[in-house]
Motif scaffolding. Structure first.
Motif, PDB file in Angstrom:
ATOM      1  N   SER A  70       0.851  -1.181   0.000  1.00 46.40           N
ATOM      2  CA  SER A  70       0.000   0.000   0.000  1.00 46.40           C
ATOM      3  C   SER A  70       0.894   1.240   0.000  1.00 46.40           C
ATOM      4  O   SER A  70       1.782   1.376   0.849  1.00 46.40           O
ATOM      5  N   LEU A  71       0.661   2.145  -0.948  1.00 48.95           N
ATOM      6  CA  LEU A  71       1.534   3.291  -1.167  1.00 48.95           C
ATOM      7  C   LEU A  71       0.878   4.577  -0.657  1.00 48.95           C
ATOM      8  O   LEU A  71      -0.269   4.881  -1.018  1.00 48.95           O
ATOM      9  N   HIS A  72       1.616   5.329   0.152  1.00 51.22           N
ATOM     10  CA  HIS A  72       1.119   6.567   0.747  1.00 51.22           C
ATOM     11  C   HIS A  72       2.240   7.590   0.812  1.00 51.22           C
ATOM     12  O   HIS A  72       3.419   7.270   0.617  1.00 51.22           O
ATOM     13  N   LEU A  73       1.848   8.841   1.125  1.00 52.49           N
ATOM     14  CA  LEU A  73       2.792   9.909   1.411  1.00 52.49           C
ATOM     15  C   LEU A  73       2.457  10.479   2.775  1.00 52.49           C
ATOM     16  O   LEU A  73       1.287  10.704   3.095  1.00 52.49           O
ATOM     17  N   VAL A 131      11.418   8.409   4.749  1.00 49.30           N
ATOM     18  CA  VAL A 131      10.694   7.202   4.329  1.00 49.30           C
ATOM     19  C   VAL A 131      10.421   6.334   5.555  1.00 49.30           C
ATOM     20  O   VAL A 131      11.313   6.109   6.370  1.00 49.30           O
ATOM     21  N   THR A 132       9.180   5.873   5.670  1.00 41.06           N
ATOM     22  CA  THR A 132       8.802   4.939   6.737  1.00 41.06           C
ATOM     23  C   THR A 132       8.043   3.784   6.119  1.00 41.06           C
ATOM     24  O   THR A 132       7.220   3.993   5.214  1.00 41.06           O
ATOM     25  N   THR A 133       8.289   2.585   6.601  1.00 38.61           N
ATOM     26  CA  THR A 133       7.562   1.411   6.132  1.00 38.61           C
ATOM     27  C   THR A 133       6.947   0.715   7.341  1.00 38.61           C
ATOM     28  O   THR A 133       7.591   0.570   8.380  1.00 38.61           O
ATOM     29  N   PHE A 134       5.688   0.298   7.186  1.00 36.65           N
ATOM     30  CA  PHE A 134       4.942  -0.266   8.307  1.00 36.65           C
ATOM     31  C   PHE A 134       4.482  -1.689   8.006  1.00 36.65           C
ATOM     32  O   PHE A 134       4.117  -2.016   6.866  1.00 36.65           O
ATOM     33  N   THR A 171      -1.197   0.004  13.328  1.00 34.11           N
ATOM     34  CA  THR A 171      -2.464  -0.676  13.111  1.00 34.11           C
ATOM     35  C   THR A 171      -3.246   0.021  12.005  1.00 34.11           C
ATOM     36  O   THR A 171      -4.060   0.897  12.255  1.00 34.11           O
ATOM     37  N   PHE A 172      -2.976  -0.373  10.768  1.00 36.18           N
ATOM     38  CA  PHE A 172      -3.648   0.198   9.610  1.00 36.18           C
ATOM     39  C   PHE A 172      -4.767  -0.738   9.154  1.00 36.18           C
ATOM     40  O   PHE A 172      -4.533  -1.918   8.876  1.00 36.18           O
ATOM     41  N   PHE A 173      -5.978  -0.195   9.012  1.00 37.35           N
ATOM     42  CA  PHE A 173      -7.108  -1.008   8.569  1.00 37.35           C
ATOM     43  C   PHE A 173      -6.822  -1.668   7.228  1.00 37.35           C
ATOM     44  O   PHE A 173      -7.247  -2.793   6.986  1.00 37.35           O
ATOM     45  N   VAL A 174      -6.120  -0.952   6.340  1.00 38.47           N
ATOM     46  CA  VAL A 174      -5.943  -1.460   4.987  1.00 38.47           C
ATOM     47  C   VAL A 174      -5.138  -2.764   4.967  1.00 38.47           C
ATOM     48  O   VAL A 174      -5.217  -3.534   4.003  1.00 38.47           O
ATOM     49  N   VAL A 191       2.599  -4.729   3.424  1.00 36.09           N
ATOM     50  CA  VAL A 191       3.230  -3.574   4.073  1.00 36.09           C
ATOM     51  C   VAL A 191       2.558  -2.298   3.596  1.00 36.09           C
ATOM     52  O   VAL A 191       1.884  -2.275   2.549  1.00 36.09           O
ATOM     53  N   LEU A 192       2.760  -1.236   4.368  1.00 40.07           N
ATOM     54  CA  LEU A 192       2.322   0.108   3.962  1.00 40.07           C
ATOM     55  C   LEU A 192       3.557   0.994   3.941  1.00 40.07           C
ATOM     56  O   LEU A 192       4.277   1.087   4.933  1.00 40.07           O
TER      57      LEU A 192
END
Length: 463
Positions: free
Chosen positions: A315-318, A330-333, A408-411, A420-421
């Motif tokens: 999942s890609l975000h800014l 940059v952070t990866t979850f 804790t990401f719903f996606v 990963v997000l």
């Protein structure tokens, strides 16, 4: 007097005389109840007798009679009623236990409220009302049913009380609103249909399908992830990667000076990553959760990956913050509980909820993951994070490393593959926002993401 009695007993034993047999503990307690039925001493004895009866060490019928003897209206009346409930449960009379407990739960004194609620969670069927049913996932490997609940419903209790049987999942005490069809056919991914009748909602599964139930608190809903037998890949087909451009449509949670919108940028980033994967790993198949600026439900994104039988989900975000941040980066979850305040705030922003609701979800997720999936997600996170950071620094040497974290990401909830997000840069940091406005920087990030995916697939045996 007591000293003389003990001395006489000792003398009798020494002389070989027969001493009177002392009463057993249960008989002594019963005698004490009879002698002190009107005061706290008798109540304490009756409660002690009831505890012994619960454990099988005393007669349950006699315990009930002793509790009735001390009565429910005294200063410890709620304790007596709770003891009656526990005795009924111990005897297997669940209907009787529920009938005794229900009036107590409605008006329990503060001293007994906690215990009455605990017993209620164990004995009383959870109740709720379904206001909407939806099914996400168009592939054959699985489907996600989302049951949106009405006000006052308890999704956690309903999830815990779900009955799983061959080809069926049943929620007792779960009704449906007037707009919900009685028969909601699905017919894919292992889920035949969702049916509801008086006080019951039932999901009918294919014979070989399995289901996992997860409760989400805000808004209250139940996710039922159904897994069908995974179809074999066609000859020559490579691994499938699902890229998820975050947000879309009106759900655009990040912008910079009104010009740079997160939804647009991450869609461009996903398309560039797909093209980069096509160049460096032609055997890898890529699926995007959206290909235009439109909203996609958070539940639907992972469900699409599950239904398609994906091998990886990214999942890609800014990133961005209303508060001043010393550095971006940059952070990866990966999906997991976190005590990091900033991570909880970010998860709340991406989820569209409040931070305390993220904490609620952390508790609900306990025990949900498979250990091997978590390990694979961390391997994917490490590969994507390092390669994205390396590629971004070619054009922005000051790009910071914010690390790999849990949140804790719903996606990511319910993903059956490594997931990963990625927060690829900061929209609210001037230097990174300026870089994001340049196609060359987005292309560099995309190449890094693609390289990380290929590295992870190689480590996990996918290419």
């Amino acid at each position: 007097m007591e000293r003389l009695r003990r001395a006489a007993l000792a003398l009798a034993v020494a002389l070989g005389c027969d001493a009177p047999e002392p009463p057993s503990e249960v008989d002594a307690l019963a005698l004490e109840v009879e002698a002190h039925a009107g005061d706290n001493r008798g109540v304490a004895a009756a409660l002690r007798y009831a505890r012994l009866a619960e454990a099988g060490g005393a007669d349950a019928s006699r315990a009930v009679a002793l509790l009735e003897r001390v009565g429910r209206d005294g200063p410890r009346g709620c304790e007596v009623r709770l003891a009656e409930v526990r005795l009924a449960r111990a005897r297997g009379d669940l209907v009787g236990a529920r009938e005794l407990l229900e009036p107590l739960r409605r008006a329990a004194p503060a001293a007994c409220a906690g215990e009455s609620e605990r017993l209620g969670a164990e004995l009383l069927p959870a109740t709720g009302l379904v206001e909407r049913i939806a099914a996400f996932g168009a592939g054959g490997a699985g489907v996600r049913a989302v049951l949106t609940l009405g006000e006052g419903s308890d999704p956690v209790a309903l999830a815990r009380g779900a009955r799983h049987g061959p080809g069926v999942v049943v929620f007792d005490g779960l009704g449906a609103g007037p707009l919900v069809p009685r028969d909601f056919p699905v017919g894919r991914g292992g889920l035949r249909r969702v049916l509801h009748g008086p006080g019951e909602l039932r999901l009918e599964l294919e014979a070989d399908a399995e289901a996992t139930v997860l409760a989400l608190a805000s808004p209250a809903r139940l996710l039922v992830d159904v897994v069908a037998a995974r179809p074999d890949a066609a000859p020559g087909e490579g691994p499938l990667v699902v890229l998820d451009p975050g947000h879309g449509g009106e759900d655009d949670r990040g912008s910079w000076n009104g010009r740079l919108h997160e939804a647009d940028l991450v869609l461009d980033l996903a398309q560039r990553t797909s093209q980069a994967l096509g160049r460096v790993a032609p055997s890898v198949r890529v699926l995007l959760t959206r290909t235009e600026d439109r909203p996609v439900d958070l539940e639907a994104r992972t469900a699409l990956a599950n239904a398609a039988g994906a091998d990886l989900f990214v999942s890609l975000h800014l990133n961005g913050s209303r508060e001043e941040v010393r550095r971006g980066g940059v952070t990866t979850f990966v999906l997991d509980a976190s005590s990091d305040r900033a991570a909880r705030r970010l998860a709340a922003r991406e989820n569209g909820t409040r931070p305390y609701e993220v904490t609620q979800l952390q508790h609900l997720l306990a025990g949900f993951h498979r250990r091997e999936q978590v390990a694979a997600s961390r391997a994917l996170a490490d590969a994507v994070h390092q390669e994205t950071l390396r590629a971004g620094r070619r054009l922005l040497p000051t790009l910071a490393d914010r690390g790999i974290k849990s949140a804790t990401f719903f996606v990511l909830v319910g993903a059956r593959m490594p997931a990963v997000l990625l927060e690829a840069s900061f929209l609210t940091q001037d230097d990174e926002a300026a870089a994001l406005a340049r196609p060359a920087y987005r292309e560099a990030l995309a190449q890094g993401i693609a390289a990380g995916i290929v590295r992870a697939l190689s480590q996990l045996g996918g290419v």
